[in-house]
Design a protein around this motif. Structure first.
Motif, short mmCIF file in Angstrom:
data_model
loop_
_atom_site.label_atom_id
_atom_site.label_comp_id
_atom_site.label_asym_id
_atom_site.label_seq_id
_atom_site.Cartn_x
_atom_site.Cartn_y
_atom_site.Cartn_z
N ILE A 25 -30.49 35.22 -24.35
CA ILE A 25 -31.22 36.49 -24.27
C ILE A 25 -31.04 37.07 -22.87
N PRO A 27 -31.36 38.84 -19.34
CA PRO A 27 -32.54 39.18 -18.54
C PRO A 27 -32.74 40.68 -18.55
N ALA A 28 -33.91 41.09 -18.25
CA ALA A 28 -34.22 42.52 -18.23
C ALA A 28 -34.64 42.90 -16.83
N PRO A 29 -33.68 42.90 -15.89
CA PRO A 29 -34.06 43.11 -14.49
C PRO A 29 -34.74 44.44 -14.25
N LEU A 379 -34.41 45.29 -23.61
CA LEU A 379 -35.80 45.52 -23.23
C LEU A 379 -36.73 44.67 -24.10
N ARG B 36 -33.26 31.00 -18.53
CA ARG B 36 -32.53 32.22 -18.23
C ARG B 36 -33.15 33.49 -18.74
N ILE B 37 -34.16 33.39 -19.55
CA ILE B 37 -34.62 34.64 -20.15
C ILE B 37 -35.69 35.33 -19.34
N THR B 38 -36.13 34.68 -18.24
CA THR B 38 -37.10 35.36 -17.40
C THR B 38 -36.43 36.51 -16.67
N PRO B 39 -36.98 37.70 -16.77
CA PRO B 39 -36.36 38.82 -16.06
C PRO B 39 -36.29 38.55 -14.57
N SER B 40 -35.10 38.57 -14.01
CA SER B 40 -34.97 38.37 -12.58
C SER B 40 -33.69 39.04 -12.12
N PRO B 41 -33.80 40.05 -11.28
CA PRO B 41 -32.60 40.75 -10.82
C PRO B 41 -31.71 39.82 -10.00
N ASP B 42 -30.40 40.04 -10.12
CA ASP B 42 -29.45 39.23 -9.37
C ASP B 42 -29.22 39.89 -8.02
#
Lengths: 392, 161
Positions: A25, A27-29, A379, B36-42
Motif C-alpha cells: 500500500i 504511503p500517502a505523504p 489517499l 511501510r504503509i504509514t504515511p511518511s514523506p521521503d
C-alpha cells in the motif's frame, strides 16, 4: 550437495525479498499527518483509495481481509493493494463473511423476486428477503447461489459452516445449514413466534441466539436460544414492544448482550446496551458503559470474553470504538476520533480471528476541500477505508 | 586426500557465509510491508521538475453545477525550460460504482525555468447520472501534467459537493 543447498538458500532469500516488495500500500505523504490517521495511535489502514467499503471480514489465518466495495466483494492481503475481485460488480452485496479457506459467504438481494416461489411472500410485503452466495474457488468471480428467501445469516464457529434463517414455501421458519457451496439441510424452528430477523452463535458453535419479530422491524422482539443442532428454540425473554433491536444479539461468557431502543427520527440517543444474564429472563442495562453512553453496534470477540462497541460516551461526543470486558466491567476507548466518520452499521465491525485486532470503516468527516500531490488511489482518510485497531 | 577434504570444507564454509550475508542483506533491504504503509514523506527524494497547484479557497467556491471554472497552476521547478506541458483533468466520484467520469485536456507550450502558468478549465461538476451506493459521494478532481521529456506531476482535489 552443500553447494546446491547454498544456492537454494540464496534463491529463497531473494524470493522472499521480491514478494515483500510487490504492491505494498503506497504511503500517502501528501496527507501530511505522518502516522496520524485521525483515529489515534496504533491504528493502521488496511485499504486505500476511493470506493464505498463495508462489511470487513478477516480470513481464518488473519492474513487477508475481505469486504464489500461498492456492491461487489474483494479480498486482499492486509497491507498491500493486491485487490482480488471475488464477485461480479453488479451483485449488490450487502454483507460478506470469510467462513473457511478461500470461501466467502455473501448476503445479497434475493434473485427470486420473479419466480413463483416468492408469491407467498406477497402476503407479507414488509418482509425483505435476500439470498446467500458462496465463492466457488480462488481467483474466480463466479459464485454459487446457495439459499434464497433469507432474513439473516451468521457464520457458525469454529469455522466452515453458515446458518441462515429462511422462510420456506409454506411461510415456515427454517434454519438452513450451509457449507462448501451447498445447503446441507434445514432445521425447523418450531415454537418461534414471528420471523427470525437476527441470529448469532456462541464461540463453540453449540448455541445459537435468535431474535424474532411478528413482522420484521415491527412488534415486540423475542430472544430465543437454540442448542445446536439437536435442540428446539427456547424463549429467553421478550423485549418491551417499543424497543427495537440494533444488529445481532451477542453471546459472551457473561450473558447475551444486545443494543435496543426506541426508534425515533435520527435520535440514536434512545438506544442502550443491555445484558441478559445466563439463566435469567430479566435484561439489565449495562452500567459499565456509563449512563449517557450511546451504542450503535456491538460485536463479541471470538473467545466471547470481550465486546467491541462502536458508540458515543454521550450524545454530544464523537463516535469511537470501545472494548468492554464483561467480566471486569472495564471499558476502554481504543480509538481517539479526530473528526472521522466511523460507520456504525453492525456489519462494519469485525474481530480478527486471534482477537488481537478489530476492523472498522471510517473516513474523514471534514467537508472542506483538500488538495494532495498524489493520486486518489493512494489517499486514505478522504474515502471510506478499512482500519485495523489494536484490541486490549 | 586430507588437504582436499580441508579445501572442500573451507570452500563450503565460505559459500555459506556469503549466502548468509546475501540473505541478511535481502532481509534488511526489504523491511516488512507492515512497516511501510504509514504515511511518511521521503526526505531524500529529489524535487520534481513540475509542480501543480490548485487553490483550496477556489475549490471551496465550486458548486455541483455545470460551467464551474477552475484554475490550475503549473510550475517549472527545474533549471531548464519545459515545452509542451500536457495537462489532463478527470472528474470522478468517490463511489466507484459510478463508472461515469468527465475528462478535460489543456497544454502549455513553453514554460521557462522557475516560471508558472495558469490553466483554466470549465468543469461540469453536476451530479453524475448513475447512482452508486453512497448518498452523498465526494467528487474527485485528478490533474496530471507531463512533458515529452518525461517530467510529470499530479494533483488531486477532493470536494464534498
Amino acid at each position: 550437495m552443500l553447494v546446491i543447498l547454498g544456492i537454494a538458500v540464496l534463491l529463497a532469500g531473494c524470493a522472499v525479498s521480491s514478494r515483500e516488495e510487490a504492491a505494498v500500500i503506497p504511503p500517502a505523504p501528501s496527507e501530511g499527518r505522518g502516522a496520524d490517521l485521525g483515529l489515534g495511535p496504533g491504528v493502521r489502514p488496511l485499504s486505500a483509495g476511493p470506493g464505498n467499503k463495508s462489511s470487513p471480514s478477516w480470513s481464518p489465518d488473519g492474513e487477508r481481509i475481505a469486504y464489500v466495495l461498492d456492491g461487489y466483494v474483494v479480498d486482499k492481503p492486509l497491507f498491500t493493494q493486491d485487490y482480488r475481485r471475488r464477485t461480479a460488480r453488479d451483485l449488490g452485496a450487502e454483507e460478506v463473511h470469510w467462513t473457511s479457506g478461500h470461501t466467502l459467504t455473501i448476503l445479497a438481494p434475493d434473485q427470486t423476486a420473479d419466480t413463483p416461489l416468492s408469491e407467498p411472500l406477497a402476503e407479507v410485503p414488509e418482509i425483505k428477503t435476500r439470498s446467500v452466495y458462496q465463492t466457488s474457488s480462488e481467483g474466480e468471480i463466479e459464485i454459487d447461489r446457495i439459499t434464497d428467501r433469507v432474513l439473516a445469516m451468521t457464520p457458525l464457529p469454529p469455522g466452515g459452516y453458515t446458518l441462515a434463517s429462511v422462510i420456506d414455501a409454506a411461510l415456515e421458519n427454517r434454519l438452513a445449514i450451509i457449507s462448501s457451496g451447498e445447503e446441507l439441510g434445514r432445521l425447523p424452528l418450531t415454537g418461534i413466534e414471528g420471523r427470525v430477523t437476527a441470529l448469532s452463535a456462541s464461540p463453540d458453535g453449540r448455541q445459537v441466539i435468535l431474535a424474532a419479530q411478528d413482522v420484521p422491524g415491527n412488534g415486540p422482539v423475542r430472544l430465543y436460544l437454540l442448542d445446536f443442532p439437536a435442540g428446539t428454540p427456547r424463549l429467553l425473554t421478550q423485549l418491551p414492544p417499543e424497543l427495537r433491536l440494533l444488529g445481532d444479539p451477542q453471546w459472551t461468557t457473561h450473558g447475551i448482550y444486545y443494543i435496543a431502543g426506541e426508534e425515533r427520527d435520527s435520535d440514536a440517543a434512545a438506544y442502550s446496551l443491555y445484558r441478559l444474564p445466563p439463566n435469567s429472563p430479566a435484561p439489565e442495562s449495562v452500567a459499565a458503559v456509563g449512563r449517557d453512553f450511546v451504542p450503535a453496534s456491538v460485536k463479541a470477540a471470538p473467545d466471547g470474553e470481550r465486546l467491541a462497541i462502536v458508540g458515543r460516551r454521550n450524545p454530544a461526543s464523537p463516535t469511537n470504538l470501545y472494548v468492554l470486558n464483561p467480566g471486569s466491567g472495564r471499558i476502554e476507548a481504543v480509538t481517539s476520533n479526530e473528526n472521522m466518520d466511523i460507520k456504525i452499521s453492525p456489519t462494519d465491525l469485525a474481530w480478527s480471528p486471534d482477537g488481537r485486532h478489530i476492523a472498522i470503516v471510517a473516513r474523514s468527516a471534514s467537508t472542506a476541500p483538500a488538495v494532495y500531490d498524489t493520486q486518489a488511489s493512494s489517499l486514505i482518510r478522504d474515502f471510506y477505508n478499512i482500519y485495523r485497531v489494536p484490541a486490549p | 586426500m586430507r588437504s582436499l577434504a580441508l579445501w572442500t570444507l573451507a570452500a563450503a564454509g565460505a559459500f555459506f557465509i556469503t549466502a548468509s550475508a546475501f540473505l541478511l542483506l535481502a532481509t534488511v533491504g526489504s523491511e516488512p510491508s507492515e512497516l511501510r504503509i504509514t504515511p511518511s514523506p521521503d526526505p531524500e527524494s529529489p524535487s520534481p521538475a513540475l509542480e501543480l497547484s490548485i487553490s483550496e479557497e477556489r475549490l471551496g467556491e465550486l458548486e455541483a453545477e455545470e460551467n464551474q471554472p477552475l484554475e490550475v497552476t503549473v510550475i517549472n521547478r527545474s533549471g531548464e525550460p519545459l515545452s509542451d506541458v500536457n495537462l489532463s483533468l478527470r472528474v470522478s466520484s468517490e463511489d466507484t460504482a459510478t463508472t461515469e467520469a468527465r475528462y478535460y485536456r489543456a497544454s502549455v507550450e513553453h514554460l521557462p525555468p522557475g516560471e508558472e502558468a495558469e490553466v483554466r478549465f470549465e468543469l461540469n461538476l453536476s451530479p453524475f447520472g448513475t447512482r452508486g451506493t453512497l448518498d452523498n459521494p465526494r467528487k474527485i478532481i485528478e490533474v496530471q501534467a507531463s512533458t515529452p521529456a518525461g517530467a510529470t506531476a499530479v494533483a488531486t482535489a477532493i470536494l464534498t459537493i
